[in-house]
Design an enzyme around this catalytic site. Structure first.
Site, short mmCIF file in Angstrom:
data_model
loop_
_atom_site.label_atom_id
_atom_site.label_comp_id
_atom_site.label_asym_id
_atom_site.label_seq_id
_atom_site.Cartn_x
_atom_site.Cartn_y
_atom_site.Cartn_z
N GLY A 295 45.32 39.84 39.68
CA GLY A 295 46.31 39.27 38.78
C GLY A 295 47.67 38.90 39.33
N TYR B 150 44.83 24.17 31.64
CA TYR B 150 45.90 25.13 31.31
C TYR B 150 47.28 24.48 31.29
CZ TYR B 150 42.37 28.27 33.53
OH TYR B 150 41.24 28.94 33.91
N CYS C 147 37.11 9.61 32.69
CA CYS C 147 37.30 8.96 31.40
C CYS C 147 37.80 9.96 30.34
CB CYS C 147 35.96 8.36 30.99
SG CYS C 147 36.15 7.08 29.79
C1 LIG Z 1 37.92 41.14 36.34
C2 LIG Z 1 38.76 40.25 37.19
N1 LIG Z 1 39.14 40.68 38.40
C3 LIG Z 1 39.89 39.94 39.22
C4 LIG Z 1 40.31 38.67 38.85
C5 LIG Z 1 41.15 37.90 39.82
O1 LIG Z 1 42.36 37.58 39.31
P1 LIG Z 1 43.49 36.90 40.22
O2 LIG Z 1 42.89 35.72 40.86
O3 LIG Z 1 44.54 36.58 39.27
O4 LIG Z 1 43.90 37.93 41.23
C6 LIG Z 1 39.95 38.16 37.59
C7 LIG Z 1 40.44 36.84 37.12
O5 LIG Z 1 41.36 36.77 36.36
C8 LIG Z 1 39.15 38.98 36.74
O6 LIG Z 1 38.76 38.52 35.55
N1 LIG Z 2 40.61 30.27 36.33
C1 LIG Z 2 41.94 30.78 36.12
C2 LIG Z 2 42.16 32.22 36.45
C3 LIG Z 2 40.98 33.13 36.44
C4 LIG Z 2 40.72 33.82 35.19
C5 LIG Z 2 39.64 34.79 35.47
N2 LIG Z 2 39.63 35.89 34.55
C6 LIG Z 2 42.95 29.88 36.79
O1 LIG Z 2 42.59 28.86 37.31
O2 LIG Z 2 44.11 30.15 36.77
#
Ligand SMILES: Cc1ncc(COP(=O)(O)O)c(C=O)c1O
Ligand SMILES: N[C@@H](CCCC[NH3+])C(=O)O
Length: 420
Positions: free
Chosen positions: A239, A316, A343
């Site tokens: 995160g 997003y 498109c």
């Molecule tokens: C369970 C879990 N772990 C790890 C991550 C990796 O998150 P980030 O790329 O923000 O470090 C995610 C994506 O949000 C996730 O859903």
């Molecule tokens: N796919 C998202 C983040 C990953 C979410 C996974 N739980 C992004 O592009 O920011």
């Protein structure tokens, strides 16, 4: 993005001019810097070296096999969410006992494959999943390691579409449910409790919610340990956010210290699951301008990359910086919407961006495309997937070739009786 630099007025990835890669593989193309990836990986390992920690790369961020190999070589395990990611991680050389398997809806064949591989833990998100894992493990004559994913109801202060730690989302279980399940686990002979987990969201730029989560998880763990439940680790998820625009550079050391500060009270091992932090700013998407379209309201720079290659702006409203490969110091600046050929009105990379005046054939690149870009790509509009290139100093490697137009068509059609 510090390995993407201008030399003699032209953008390079490490020592390779982007024009050279465009000539070799065409556009659009994802280009990654191996040395940036290595540096990010080493910084994370170093920051957590003061405490027993297993860093599991979130494979969903970038699942290119060569890219994964570089990460596993630096001592990372893997966090995965599907059978496909499991196979890719194993193929790229991850140690099976350094894999955590997350996800709210694991199917039986996925659970079976995880048990067969001998993973560290299934991060269980519901009671029905716990029952499935127990049933399948017993059927296989094995015992599956499980970790309970708790939803700590903490606002990660990020885009709501990528926040996962509030009760309104589908992720994890309440603390109360986890406390019930730890007791039930003792009655399930096919599963063994090894830890508790959480992941409150992605692109988090404030350490406070991450610290709050670590504090909460540590106090839950202490209570469980006090009640005789044999935990081995706390998995704090991933995160930590990166710089796309004007966010601060990630404070990896500060992040490590707030997690360790709380987890060390439990004496348990720490697991983390970073994705974007390693990969996000290692890569770009290189595009060529197809043409410039002027309307009374706008200047559209129509490039050959599109939302099917990088969907984050469309999905997003995420900001990704855009730059020209040639510095263009002598050119007038013009305001553009940089859009793709797909498109959809929502097919854009950036709106109202000031760039040196563009012409058909110019190369422009979209930054911060090392994570959640190629892995979220699609064939929408029957467009082929772009190639991936890894640059290492004076050399570059095509680590995934461009999908050919024939690849797109082959094996797709089943002619029904009486059909053409
Ligand atoms: C369970 C879990 N772990 C790890 C991550 C990796 O998150 P980030 O790329 O923000 O470090 C995610 C994506 O949000 C996730 O859903
Ligand atoms: N796919 C998202 C983040 C990953 C979410 C996974 N739980 C992004 O592009 O920011």
């Amino acid at each position: 993005m510090d390995h993407f630099i201008y030399k003699n007025g032209e953008a390079h990835c490490e020592n390779i001019p982007l024009t050279e890669i465009a000539e070799a593989v065409g556009t659009p193309a994802y280009i990654y810097s191996r040395n940036t990836l290595k540096r990010h990986a080493r910084r994370i390992i170093e920051a957590f070296s003061a405490y027993p920690t297993l860093a599991c790369f979130a494979v969903k961020a970038n699942s290119n096999l060569s890219f994964l190999r570089e990460i596993f070589d630096e001592g990372f395990g893997a966090d995965l969410v599907s059978h496909g990611e499991l196979q890719r991680a194993l193929k790229a050389g991850v140690k099976p006992h350094e894999i955590v398997f997350s996800g709210v809806g694991k199917k039986d064949y996925e659970i079976r494959a995880g048990i067969e591989a001998g993973i560290l833990s299934f991060n269980v998100e519901s009671s029905f999943e716990l029952e499935s894992i127990n049933r399948i493990a017993l059927d296989m004559g094995k015992m599956a390691p499980v970790c309970l994913r708790i939803n700590p109801n903490i606002d990660a202060k990020t885009n709501p579409k990528i926040a996962t730690g509030l009760f309104s989302t589908k992720f994890g279980m309440s603390e109360a449910e986890a406390k019930t399940l730890v007791t039930e686990i003792q009655e399930l002979p096919g599963v063994q409790l090894v830890g508790i987990a959480c992941h409150i969201g992605s692109q988090i730029t404030d350490l406070k919610p991450l610290e709050e989560a670590a504090e909460k998880m540590s106090s839950i763990a202490l209570e469980m340990l006090g009640n005789g439940h044999p935990l081995e680790f706390i998995d704090m998820g991933g995160g930590l956010g990166i710089r796309y625009k004007d966010e601060p550079d990630p404070d990896v050391e500060g992040y490590a210290s707030v997690l360790i500060k709380h987890v060390q009270k439990t004496g348990l091992k720490l697991v983390i699951e970073p994705g974007r932090l390693l990969a996000g700013n290692t890569g770009i998407l290189l595009n060529k301008v197809i043409g410039i379209k002027k309307t009374p309201q706008k200047n559209f720079a129509i490039v050959d990359g599109a939302m099917n290659d990088v969907i984050r702006p469309s999905l997003y409203d995420s900001f990704h910086d855009i730059a020209t490969v040639h510095e263009g110091v002598d050119k007038p600046e013009v305001l553009y919407d940089v859009v793709g050929p797909v498109c959809e009105t929502g097919d854009f990379f950036g709106k109202d961006r000031t760039l040196p005046q563009l012409h058909a054939g110019d190369l422009v690149f979209l930054k911060s495309c090392g994570a959640y870009a190629a892995t979220m790509a699609s064939n929408y509009n029957s467009r082929p997937r772009a190639p991936e290139v890894l640059v290492d100093g004076d050399k570059y490697y095509i680590i995934k070739p461009r999908e050919t137009l024939e690849d797109l068509w082959r094996g797709e059609e089943v002619t029904i009786p009486g059909g053409e």
